[in-house]
Motif scaffolding. Structure first.
Motif, PDB file in Angstrom:
ATOM      1  N   TYR A 143       0.830  -1.200   0.000  1.00  0.00           N
ATOM      2  CA  TYR A 143       0.000   0.000   0.000  1.00  0.00           C
ATOM      3  C   TYR A 143       0.870   1.258   0.000  1.00  0.00           C
ATOM      4  CZ  TYR A 143      -4.205   2.738   0.840  1.00  0.00           C
ATOM      5  OH  TYR A 143      -5.251   3.612   0.702  1.00  0.00           O
ATOM      6  N   SER A 144       1.981   1.201   0.736  1.00  0.00           N
ATOM      7  CA  SER A 144       2.915   2.330   0.713  1.00  0.00           C
ATOM      8  C   SER A 144       3.506   2.516  -0.674  1.00  0.00           C
ATOM      9  CB  SER A 144       4.027   2.095   1.740  1.00  0.00           C
ATOM     10  OG  SER A 144       4.990   3.124   1.679  1.00  0.00           O
ATOM     11  N   LEU A 146       2.028   1.694  -3.411  1.00  0.00           N
ATOM     12  CA  LEU A 146       0.940   2.245  -4.222  1.00  0.00           C
ATOM     13  C   LEU A 146       0.832   3.755  -4.038  1.00  0.00           C
ATOM     14  CD1 LEU A 146      -1.644   1.926  -5.942  1.00  0.00           C
ATOM     15  CD2 LEU A 146      -2.883   1.482  -3.814  1.00  0.00           C
ATOM     16  N   GLN A 147       0.916   4.206  -2.783  1.00  0.00           N
ATOM     17  CA  GLN A 147       0.840   5.639  -2.527  1.00  0.00           C
ATOM     18  C   GLN A 147       1.988   6.392  -3.193  1.00  0.00           C
ATOM     19  OE1 GLN A 147      -1.660   7.185  -0.948  1.00  0.00           O
ATOM     20  NE2 GLN A 147      -2.713   5.224  -0.706  1.00  0.00           N
ATOM     21  N   LEU A 162      -2.087  -2.487  -7.377  1.00  0.00           N
ATOM     22  CA  LEU A 162      -3.439  -2.715  -6.879  1.00  0.00           C
ATOM     23  C   LEU A 162      -3.882  -4.153  -7.095  1.00  0.00           C
ATOM     24  CD1 LEU A 162      -5.662   0.368  -7.834  1.00  0.00           C
ATOM     25  CD2 LEU A 162      -5.221  -0.541  -5.572  1.00  0.00           C
ATOM     26  N   LEU A 165      -2.125  -6.333  -4.610  1.00  0.00           N
ATOM     27  CA  LEU A 165      -2.669  -6.068  -3.277  1.00  0.00           C
ATOM     28  C   LEU A 165      -4.015  -6.753  -3.088  1.00  0.00           C
ATOM     29  CD1 LEU A 165      -2.181  -4.365  -0.689  1.00  0.00           C
ATOM     30  CD2 LEU A 165      -3.493  -2.547  -1.771  1.00  0.00           C
ATOM     31  N   GLU A 166      -4.847  -6.695  -4.106  1.00  0.00           N
ATOM     32  CA  GLU A 166      -6.190  -7.241  -3.988  1.00  0.00           C
ATOM     33  C   GLU A 166      -6.208  -8.757  -4.068  1.00  0.00           C
ATOM     34  OE1 GLU A 166     -10.524  -6.157  -5.901  1.00  0.00           O
ATOM     35  OE2 GLU A 166      -8.803  -6.239  -7.238  1.00  0.00           O
ATOM     36  N   CYS A 179      -7.466  -3.716   6.643  1.00  0.00           N
ATOM     37  CA  CYS A 179      -7.576  -4.466   5.384  1.00  0.00           C
ATOM     38  C   CYS A 179      -8.919  -4.203   4.717  1.00  0.00           C
ATOM     39  CB  CYS A 179      -7.389  -5.956   5.636  1.00  0.00           C
ATOM     40  SG  CYS A 179      -5.721  -6.407   6.151  1.00  0.00           S
ATOM     41  N   MET A 182      -8.739  -0.820   3.163  1.00  0.00           N
ATOM     42  CA  MET A 182      -7.990  -0.874   1.898  1.00  0.00           C
ATOM     43  C   MET A 182      -8.824  -1.504   0.793  1.00  0.00           C
ATOM     44  SD  MET A 182      -4.168  -1.988   3.041  1.00  0.00           S
ATOM     45  CE  MET A 182      -3.170  -0.989   4.158  1.00  0.00           C
ATOM     46  N   ILE A 186      -9.904   0.281  -2.886  1.00  0.00           N
ATOM     47  CA  ILE A 186      -9.319  -0.162  -4.169  1.00  0.00           C
ATOM     48  C   ILE A 186     -10.168   0.261  -5.366  1.00  0.00           C
ATOM     49  CG2 ILE A 186      -8.887  -2.240  -5.549  1.00  0.00           C
ATOM     50  CD1 ILE A 186      -7.574  -3.478  -3.111  1.00  0.00           C
TER      51      ILE A 186
END
Length: 622
Positions: A143-144, A146-147, A162, A165-166, A179, A182, A186
């Motif tokens: 996630y970091s 992604l940011q 993404l 992550l998903e 979670c 998040m 998404i």
């Protein structure tokens, strides 16, 4: 008998009572009720009670005998029990003391065991925490990541992040609130990436629409570097500017990058130095917004939507590009901007065709080119018809050739453009005839209608180089002497050669054979002789202030010009490299051009016949 019967009945009663007593002794107390009822139902219950009392006494005697038999043992047991009680008290005291000592000694052990239990619990919690963190840390790291990708506007890698992550990280992490947050975020991130990518694509489309002139200009320079001076140079010191990914464009220098205006998105400006190599037209454009948006929409399952949008927008831009300005015909720059925009548009589409898989196809590009070709030809026919300057038409022709050669280099068919240039050749010829008509009339107006005086050999050679004149008798005469024609003759002859050069210039680069060029030049020259020059001579004859001497000199001039047609044919053959005796070669019609000469001679003959009837003194004055 009564006694017998009574005795028998008594026996039966006794037997019955015995049976009942046995049942009472052997039957469970819960089931004794029916047995007792049978006693009270009978007539001899008193006798039964006596029998029962007897039986009880017998049992009491048996119990007494048994107790007497076991009494001593019971007494001994009680005595032993009393002795055991004292020992039991002593044992209890010892057990109590031992227990107390054990409790006192076990307090430290119990404390240690509690500590050990708590430690084991902590170890288990730590192990569980480590296990959970092992599954949660990749989620947080992803996630970091992604940011960071979103901050840097690297949207296509962010979309891949993404997906990981998903599909991978969140299912392994377990059911945690962060979670869930998040997972809920998404779809919003995907929508944001999609909208941002489309926004960047719109900026790209707007940018290439604004800069299509620069792209087309660069493409033309690649085809013909000599055309570079036709365009104004860029200001010095401009360096390469490139858009990073789908983000804003950046200006690259020795220290890093800094953002530039959004309107330059997708376009790279290169320093335009005459000594530098001309960059490729595609190198001016950063196509990453198109590629990234295409990849993003493909991953999101919306590729068809993206393709339809891109093609629709480019068709709209094509219509805008193909609309010429109303004053385009006034200057060559107007035509150049029109051509550059068209070339820039198709350079971009050609690059998209060859670098993407199916975003545009060959049929789509060919359809746009057919539309562009028809509208371009229609616009050129309309605007070129307003032009009356042969130099502008010639420059336009060269520009159209460069335009056609540039697009042909990208694989577009341009034969219709060259067909249109042949149509414009007729218009160019008419404009030339009008220009040379004024030139010839000016030469006639400025002519003094007197033979040219020649004072020295040098002057003679100079006039001979201007006009092919050969007269052996005149060569023998001493200087000073006079040439038989006036200054109009060498001027017209030089202008005829200039006309031929002008025709030749238009015929260049039209992919014509030497024979075709030669034929075109000869036909145009014949029109100049038979129509333009002939009309100018008629114009000179019909002027009211032309006297007899001028008419005589005009006849001499036309005679020498007619004789010079042979040299003009040789001149055309030399510049076109086509022998004059080649079959189907068009001849110059000099005799038709100078048909006014017999008329003038007939006129002079009738005039001189009148002069012969005048008095001798008058004739001498004449």
């Amino acid at each position: 008998l009564q006694r017998f019967l009574l005795a028998s009945s008594l026996v039966e009663i006794v037997a019955e009572h015995e049976r009942i007593l046995r049942e009472i002794e052997s039957t469970d107390a819960n089931c004794i009720g029916p047995t007792l009822r049978s006693v009270y139902d009978g007539q001899e219950h008193g006798l039964f009670m006596e029998k029962l009392d007897g039986r009880i006494r017998n049992h009491d005697r048996d119990i007494e005998k048994m107790c007497n038999h076991h009494f001593q043992g019971f007494v001994d047991s009680i005595t032993e029990l009393l002795k055991v009680r004292a020992e039991a008290q002593k044992l209890k005291s010892q057990v109590t003391d031992t227990n107390q000592r054990l409790q006192d000694d076990g307090k430290g052990l119990v404390s240690c065991m509690d500590d050990l239990r708590r430690c084991r619990l902590q170890q288990r919690n730590i192990a569980t925490t480590i296990d959970r963190l092992t599954h949660c840390l990749p989620v947080l790291e992803m996630y970091s990541k992604l940011q960071e990708q979103m901050r840097l506007k690297r949207y296509y890698p962010a979309l891949r992040t993404l997906e990981q992550l998903e599909q991978t990280c969140l299912p392994r992490a377990g059911q945690y609130r962060f979670c869930s947050i998040m997972a809920e975020n998404i779809p919003r991130v995907r929508t944001l990436i999609k909208d941002t990518a489309m926004s960047q694509l719109r900026d790209f489309l707007e940018s290439i629409r604004k800069h299509s002139n620069k792209i087309g200009e660069t493409a033309m320079k690649q085809v013909c570097p000599l055309s570079r001076p036709l365009s104004p140079p860029l200001s010095p010191g401009r360096r390469l500017r490139k858009e990073a990914g789908l983000g804003a464009a950046t200006e690259v220098d020795g220290h890093g990058s800094s953002p530039v205006t959004e309107q330059d998105s997708g376009i790279l400006d290169v320093e335009d130095d005459e000594d530098d190599e001309v960059p490729g037209a595609q190198e001016l454009v950063d196509f990453s917004p198109v590629y990234c948006c295409l990849h993003i929409y493909t991953v999101l399952g919306a590729r068809e939507e993206f393709e339809n949008y891109y093609r629709k927008q480019r068709r709209k831009q094509a219509r805008l590009v193909l609309q010429p300005h109303s004053n385009m015909h006034e200057t060559l720059d107007g035509y150049r901007r029109f051509f550059n925009q068209i070339i820039g548009f198709f350079v971009v589409e050609d690059h998209i065709l060859h670098t993407t898989q199916g975003l545009v196809n060959r049929a789509y590009v060919e359809e746009l080119w057919e539309l562009a070709l028809s509208k371009t030809i229609a616009a050129l026919r309309t605007h070129s018809s307003y032009c009356s300057d042969p130099d502008l038409v010639l420059d336009l022709k060269n520009l159209i050739v460069l335009f056609a050669d540039t697009l042909q280099g990208y694989g577009f068919p341009v034969s219709q453009l060259f067909d249109m240039l042949l149509e414009m050749r007729e218009q160019y010829g008419e404009i030339l005839l009008k220009k040379w008509n004024l030139t010839f009339r000016q030469a006639l107006d400025q002519d003094n209608y007197s033979p040219i005086p020649v004072a020295t050999e040098e002057d003679y050679r100079q006039f001979s180089s201007q006009f092919p004149f050969q007269d052996p008798d005149l060569d023998k005469l001493p200087f000073p002497k006079k040439l038989p024609f006036s200054e109009f003759v060498p001027k017209v002859y030089c202008q005829l050669k200039e006309f031929i050069y002008a025709c030749l210039k238009y015929s260049e680069d039209l992919h014509l054979s030497s024979t075709e060029v030669d034929d075109m030049i000869r036909k145009s020259t014949n029109l100049l002789l038979t129509r333009t020059l002939s009309h100018c001579l008629q114009y000179a004859i019909k002027k009211k202030n032309v006297g007899l001497a001028e008419l005589v000199q005009l006849i001499l001039n036309t005679t020498h010009l007619e004789a010079s047609c042979v040299y003009l044919e040789g001149f055309i053959s030399n510049i076109t490299d086509v022998p004059p005796d080649t079959a189907n070669t068009t001849k110059l019609y000099g005799t038709s051009t100078f048909k006014v000469c017999p008329d003038l001679i007939a006129f002079l003959c009738s005039t001189f016949s009148v002069f012969t009837h005048l008095p001798v003194g008058t004739q001498k004055c004449l």
